[in-house]
Write a protein that holds these residues in place. Structure first.
Motif, PDB file in Angstrom:
ATOM      1  N   GLN A  47       0.996  -1.333  -0.050  1.00 17.07           N
ATOM      2  CA  GLN A  47      -0.127   0.183  -0.349  1.00 17.07           C
ATOM      3  C   GLN A  47       0.632   0.893   0.291  1.00 17.07           C
ATOM      4  O   GLN A  47       2.133   1.658   0.723  1.00 17.07           O
ATOM      5  CB  GLN A  47      -1.271   0.185   1.080  1.00 17.07           C
ATOM      6  CG  GLN A  47      -1.951  -1.274   1.051  1.00 17.07           C
ATOM      7  CD  GLN A  47      -3.002  -0.539   0.353  1.00 17.07           C
ATOM      8  OE1 GLN A  47      -4.031   0.074   0.241  1.00 17.07           O
ATOM      9  NE2 GLN A  47      -2.731  -2.126  -0.654  1.00 17.07           N
ATOM     10  N   ALA A  48       0.404   2.505  -0.806  1.00 17.77           N
ATOM     11  CA  ALA A  48       0.915   3.495  -0.859  1.00 17.77           C
ATOM     12  C   ALA A  48       1.050   4.031   0.239  1.00 17.77           C
ATOM     13  O   ALA A  48      -0.441   3.953   0.777  1.00 17.77           O
ATOM     14  CB  ALA A  48       0.991   4.367  -1.949  1.00 17.77           C
TER      15      ALA A  48
ATOM     16  N   ILE B  96      -1.582   0.632  -4.917  1.00 17.28           N
ATOM     17  CA  ILE B  96      -1.005   1.811  -6.455  1.00 17.28           C
ATOM     18  C   ILE B  96      -2.166   2.530  -7.274  1.00 17.28           C
ATOM     19  O   ILE B  96      -1.587   3.540  -8.270  1.00 17.28           O
ATOM     20  CB  ILE B  96       0.083   0.813  -6.934  1.00 17.28           C
ATOM     21  CG1 ILE B  96       0.914   0.633  -5.654  1.00 17.28           C
ATOM     22  CG2 ILE B  96       0.214   1.524  -8.497  1.00 17.28           C
ATOM     23  CD1 ILE B  96       1.959   1.540  -5.652  1.00 17.28           C
ATOM     24  N   GLU B  97      -2.628   1.405  -7.824  1.00 11.16           N
ATOM     25  CA  GLU B  97      -3.906   2.069  -8.692  1.00 11.16           C
ATOM     26  C   GLU B  97      -5.042   2.777  -8.298  1.00 11.16           C
ATOM     27  O   GLU B  97      -5.160   4.202  -9.124  1.00 11.16           O
ATOM     28  CB  GLU B  97      -4.690   0.799  -8.937  1.00 11.16           C
ATOM     29  CG  GLU B  97      -4.304  -0.653  -9.539  1.00 11.16           C
ATOM     30  CD  GLU B  97      -3.742  -0.991  -8.486  1.00 11.16           C
ATOM     31  OE1 GLU B  97      -2.701  -2.459  -8.738  1.00 11.16           O
ATOM     32  OE2 GLU B  97      -3.689  -1.569  -7.177  1.00 11.16           O
ATOM     33  N   ALA B  98      -5.079   3.064  -6.831  1.00  7.64           N
ATOM     34  CA  ALA B  98      -6.043   4.191  -6.400  1.00  7.64           C
ATOM     35  C   ALA B  98      -4.594   5.651  -7.002  1.00  7.64           C
ATOM     36  O   ALA B  98      -5.387   6.622  -6.835  1.00  7.64           O
ATOM     37  CB  ALA B  98      -6.131   4.068  -5.168  1.00  7.64           C
ATOM     38  N   LEU B  99      -3.853   5.571  -6.322  1.00  8.57           N
ATOM     39  CA  LEU B  99      -2.603   6.221  -6.514  1.00  8.57           C
ATOM     40  C   LEU B  99      -2.108   6.239  -7.995  1.00  8.57           C
ATOM     41  O   LEU B  99      -2.743   7.438  -8.833  1.00  8.57           O
ATOM     42  CB  LEU B  99      -1.241   6.507  -6.211  1.00  8.57           C
ATOM     43  CG  LEU B  99       0.442   6.739  -6.261  1.00  8.57           C
ATOM     44  CD1 LEU B  99       0.156   8.341  -5.809  1.00  8.57           C
ATOM     45  CD2 LEU B  99       1.172   6.513  -5.951  1.00  8.57           C
TER      46      LEU B  99
ATOM     47  N   LEU C 205       5.141   0.917 -14.562  1.00  9.40           N
ATOM     48  CA  LEU C 205       3.906   2.352 -14.720  1.00  9.40           C
ATOM     49  C   LEU C 205       3.022   2.441 -16.286  1.00  9.40           C
ATOM     50  O   LEU C 205       3.380   2.599 -17.076  1.00  9.40           O
ATOM     51  CB  LEU C 205       5.533   3.000 -15.801  1.00  9.40           C
ATOM     52  CG  LEU C 205       5.240   4.150 -16.411  1.00  9.40           C
ATOM     53  CD1 LEU C 205       4.604   5.125 -15.332  1.00  9.40           C
ATOM     54  CD2 LEU C 205       6.605   4.883 -16.620  1.00  9.40           C
ATOM     55  N   GLN C 206       2.445   2.098 -15.557  1.00 13.23           N
ATOM     56  CA  GLN C 206       0.474   1.670 -17.350  1.00 13.23           C
ATOM     57  C   GLN C 206      -0.188   2.506 -15.942  1.00 13.23           C
ATOM     58  O   GLN C 206      -0.985   2.633 -14.978  1.00 13.23           O
ATOM     59  CB  GLN C 206       0.510   0.321 -16.699  1.00 13.23           C
ATOM     60  CG  GLN C 206       1.728  -0.789 -17.425  1.00 13.23           C
ATOM     61  CD  GLN C 206       1.829  -2.393 -16.918  1.00 13.23           C
ATOM     62  OE1 GLN C 206       0.211  -2.393 -17.060  1.00 13.23           O
ATOM     63  NE2 GLN C 206       2.697  -3.369 -17.138  1.00 13.23           N
ATOM     64  N   PHE C 207      -0.915   2.959 -17.042  1.00 12.69           N
ATOM     65  CA  PHE C 207      -2.148   3.935 -16.863  1.00 12.69           C
ATOM     66  C   PHE C 207      -2.952   2.965 -17.819  1.00 12.69           C
ATOM     67  O   PHE C 207      -2.925   3.078 -19.256  1.00 12.69           O
ATOM     68  CB  PHE C 207      -2.193   5.072 -17.287  1.00 12.69           C
ATOM     69  CG  PHE C 207      -1.432   5.753 -15.983  1.00 12.69           C
ATOM     70  CD1 PHE C 207      -1.912   6.508 -14.617  1.00 12.69           C
ATOM     71  CD2 PHE C 207       0.024   6.035 -16.153  1.00 12.69           C
ATOM     72  CE1 PHE C 207      -0.849   7.181 -13.735  1.00 12.69           C
ATOM     73  CE2 PHE C 207       1.026   6.337 -15.061  1.00 12.69           C
ATOM     74  CZ  PHE C 207       0.538   6.939 -13.645  1.00 12.69           C
ATOM     75  N   LYS C 208      -4.354   2.857 -17.847  1.00 10.40           N
ATOM     76  CA  LYS C 208      -5.823   2.863 -18.408  1.00 10.40           C
ATOM     77  C   LYS C 208      -6.310   3.634 -18.654  1.00 10.40           C
ATOM     78  O   LYS C 208      -6.450   4.662 -18.915  1.00 10.40           O
ATOM     79  CB  LYS C 208      -6.581   1.854 -17.259  1.00 10.40           C
ATOM     80  CG  LYS C 208      -5.859   0.927 -16.893  1.00 10.40           C
ATOM     81  CD  LYS C 208      -6.702   0.085 -17.127  1.00 10.40           C
ATOM     82  CE  LYS C 208      -6.339  -1.162 -15.231  1.00 10.40           C
ATOM     83  NZ  LYS C 208      -7.127  -2.071 -14.556  1.00 10.40           N
TER      84      LYS C 208
END
Length: 186
Positions: free
Chosen positions: A57-58, A152-155, A183-186
Motif C-alpha cells: 500500500q502507498a 498503487i492503482e488508486a495512486l 508504469l501503466q495507466f489505463k
C-alpha cells in the motif's frame, strides 16, 4: 560542444532566512553579454519518496499547503537538514517523522530540479519498501499531517485525475512506478 557556462561577476544577498535565501547575481555570457540582475533562490536540497507498506500500500500524506491555500494529498517529503549525512539518511528521517514507519529498503531513484533557472537545489527521489509502523509521528510545530494508505492503482488514478498537484511528487511516483515495472495507466 560549445561552452555555454556563464561567468559570475558579482553576487549580493538580498534576503537570508532559514526557509528563503535570495541573491542577485551579475553574470557574463560566453559571447560577452552582461546579465544583470539575475535572481537566484537558494534552498537546501529536498527529498521525497513513494513509501510502500509491507503489503504494497502507498503511504500518502494529507496536509495544508499555504502557497495554494489547499489541503493536498502528497507523498512523504522534506528538506535536508545541514546535519543529514546523505539524501538517503534525510529520506529515512523524514519518513519516520511524518509517518512513523520504518522501511526494509530505501532505493534511490535519482534527482531532479524544481526550476534550474532560478533555484539552486535538487530533489532526491526514493522508493521505500517494506514499511512497518513502529511509532507515532514526530511532526514539526507547523505540521499537521494525516496518513492515508491506498493501492498503487488508486495512486495512479489520482495522477490521471490531476489530484496529485505537487509536480516533484508526481515525478517521483513516475520514477518509482518505472522502477517497479508498473508504469501503466489505463
Amino acid at each position: 560542444m560549445n561552452n555555454m557556462d556563464w561567468k559570475l561577476l558579482s553576487s549580493e544577498y538580498l534576503h537570508r532566512d532559514t526557509w528563503l535565501t535570495a541573491r542577485r547575481d551579475k553574470c557574463e555570457t560566453p559571447d560577452g553579454r552582461i546579465v544583470d540582475p539575475y535572481y537566484v533562490l537558494e534552498y537546501n536540497d529536498w527529498v521525497n519518496g513513494l513509501a510502500l507498506t509491507e503489503d504494497g500500500q502507498a503511504i500518502m500524506i494529507r496536509q495544508y499547503r499555504h502557497g495554494l491555500k489547499q489541503t493536498l494529498i502528497e507523498i512523504p517529503a522534506g528538506t535536508m537538514d545541514d546535519t543529514d549525512p546523505s539524501p538517503a539518511f534525510a529520506m529515512e528521517r523524514e519518513l519516520m517523522e511524518e509517518t512513523g514507519y520504518a522501511f526494509r529498503e530505501i532505493i534511490p531513484l535519482g534527482a531532479v530540479s524544481a526550476n534550474p533557472g532560478s533555484t539552486n537545489n535538487l530533489t532526491h527521489m526514493f522508493l521505500a519498501t517494506g514499511g512497518v509502523k513502529v511509532k507515532e509521528q514526530e511532526l514539526d510545530d507547523n505540521e499537521q499531517i494525516e496518513i492515508e494508505l491506498m493501492s498503487i492503482e488508486a495512486l495512479q488514478q489520482l495522477i490521471l485525475e490531476n489530484k496529485l498537484l505537487q509536480s516533484l511528487h508526481v515525478t517521483c511516483v513516475f520514477y518509482a512506478l518505472q522502477h517497479m515495472g508498473r508504469l501503466q495507466f489505463k
